[in-house]
Design a protein around this motif. Sequence first.
Motif, short mmCIF file in Angstrom:
data_model
loop_
_atom_site.label_atom_id
_atom_site.label_comp_id
_atom_site.label_asym_id
_atom_site.label_seq_id
_atom_site.Cartn_x
_atom_site.Cartn_y
_atom_site.Cartn_z
N PHE A 163 1.11 -1.18 0.04
CA PHE A 163 -0.25 0.06 0.06
C PHE A 163 0.83 0.64 0.13
O PHE A 163 1.69 0.80 0.68
CB PHE A 163 -0.93 -0.18 1.05
CG PHE A 163 -1.49 1.36 1.08
CD1 PHE A 163 -3.18 0.79 0.43
CD2 PHE A 163 -2.11 2.23 1.69
CE1 PHE A 163 -4.14 1.86 0.26
CE2 PHE A 163 -2.56 3.24 2.00
CZ PHE A 163 -3.03 3.24 1.26
N PRO A 164 0.16 2.25 -0.47
CA PRO A 164 1.03 3.34 -1.03
C PRO A 164 1.90 4.16 0.62
O PRO A 164 3.09 4.67 0.59
CB PRO A 164 0.48 4.77 -1.88
CG PRO A 164 -0.58 4.09 -2.07
CD PRO A 164 -0.54 2.21 -1.25
N ALA A 165 1.11 3.67 1.18
CA ALA A 165 1.44 4.35 2.82
C ALA A 165 2.85 3.32 3.73
O ALA A 165 4.28 3.69 3.85
CB ALA A 165 0.28 4.47 4.34
N PHE A 166 2.93 2.57 2.76
CA PHE A 166 4.03 1.81 2.46
C PHE A 166 4.93 1.39 1.74
O PHE A 166 6.14 2.43 2.49
CB PHE A 166 4.11 0.00 3.29
CG PHE A 166 3.00 -0.43 4.29
CD1 PHE A 166 3.72 -0.26 5.58
CD2 PHE A 166 1.41 0.39 4.67
CE1 PHE A 166 3.33 -0.47 7.11
CE2 PHE A 166 1.17 -0.80 6.01
CZ PHE A 166 1.79 -0.31 6.81
N SER A 167 4.77 1.83 0.88
CA SER A 167 5.53 1.40 -0.07
C SER A 167 6.53 3.37 0.05
O SER A 167 7.35 3.56 -0.92
CB SER A 167 5.20 1.28 -1.28
OG SER A 167 4.62 2.43 -1.92
N GLY A 168 5.28 4.41 0.38
CA GLY A 168 6.08 5.49 0.28
C GLY A 168 6.43 6.41 1.89
O GLY A 168 6.53 7.30 1.68
N ILE A 169 6.54 5.98 2.40
CA ILE A 169 7.27 5.87 3.71
C ILE A 169 8.43 6.34 3.98
O ILE A 169 8.42 7.58 4.95
CB ILE A 169 7.45 4.64 5.38
CG1 ILE A 169 7.13 4.59 6.34
CG2 ILE A 169 8.45 3.54 4.40
CD1 ILE A 169 7.14 3.52 7.06
N ALA A 170 9.65 6.69 3.07
CA ALA A 170 10.55 7.56 2.77
C ALA A 170 9.91 9.18 3.47
O ALA A 170 10.56 9.67 3.97
CB ALA A 170 10.85 7.51 1.93
N TRP A 174 10.26 11.28 6.47
CA TRP A 174 10.75 12.95 6.60
C TRP A 174 9.96 13.87 7.73
O TRP A 174 10.67 14.63 7.82
CB TRP A 174 10.80 13.56 5.44
CG TRP A 174 12.03 13.34 4.58
CD1 TRP A 174 12.87 12.55 4.19
CD2 TRP A 174 12.25 14.49 3.27
NE1 TRP A 174 13.63 12.97 3.06
CE2 TRP A 174 13.33 13.96 2.35
CE3 TRP A 174 11.69 15.61 2.27
CZ2 TRP A 174 14.00 14.35 1.65
CZ3 TRP A 174 12.21 16.05 1.76
CH2 TRP A 174 13.38 15.47 0.65
N LEU A 175 9.04 13.60 7.84
CA LEU A 175 8.09 14.88 8.19
C LEU A 175 7.61 14.72 9.64
O LEU A 175 8.11 15.16 10.34
CB LEU A 175 6.40 13.75 7.62
CG LEU A 175 5.91 15.13 6.60
CD1 LEU A 175 4.31 14.81 6.06
CD2 LEU A 175 6.08 15.52 6.25
#
Length: 300
Positions: A163-170, A174-175
């Motif tokens: 899911f994008p929240a995991f694949s985009g966890i980078a 940052w935040l």
Amino acid sequence: QISKMFGTVVVGVGIAGLARIRDLMNPMPSSPSEHLKLFGFVSRRSFGNINEAKQISLEDALRNKDVHAAFISTENRSHEENVRMFLEAGKHVLVEYPMTLSAKAAHELWEMAEQKGKVLHVEHIELLTEEYKQLKKEVAGKDLVKGTLHFTGSVLDENKSGFPAFSGIARLTWLIDLFGDLTVTSATREKQKDKNYSRMTVHFQTANKKPLTWIEERGPGMRREKKINFCFTSGCLENFPEAPRSSVGLFMQDQNLFAKKLLGQVSKEELAAEKWRILRCLDLAEVIQQYCEEPEKIYS
């Protein structure tokens, strides 16, 4: 005194795996990486050798006493299983982010590593870029009013990357690293199957109740790019500060950090802060996924 050497295997030979093999074979002179010795690599495909590196079986990697550590560079979906196998076999583990695609599994694996006295290290090269280091300096000490981080990129196969929240966890990392702990206030996701397009929008609050938005957008031909708009009491930051190029590659910097942990050269405080950040981001990724996958709430 004989210097301590750690036999290391690389599991998975995609882009990251190949970079890992290259960096293990050419460590930075007089860096902690000189204590890592490439034993071989594991892949489902058959290669024979890559440069001087030899292909070995998964069984050999798990059983061999000369293998002390594994670099997991497989697709996201199989990270969890690989980390588990190598920890159970009593090996130290470096894994590319995201460590798992579920928060519960991440906490379990971390506990297992601690029980076995093994290093579990999650790669976060996004924190090592010069661009990010400059951004962090720029943001330090300022009072956030509101902010947005908008990422665009090409299409990912979600069956492999999660899911994008995991694949985009980078981006989430940052935040959290810039603004401290966050709470999810809402999250939605728009998908256009026919166009292979996906856009996830997450709204957070900082500890001081300030709003932050994260947008993760992917579609065919979209440029890989991050846009920021962070507004502070002192003014807004809409472009990344100028950053020099680093002479040391990101994977090499990460490898040095892993080797430092193996050598016991990272403080307990740093390790604890990193553990908190990694697990917190995975917890939040799961909350985001739940928000996005909830059926529409019907208010009567």
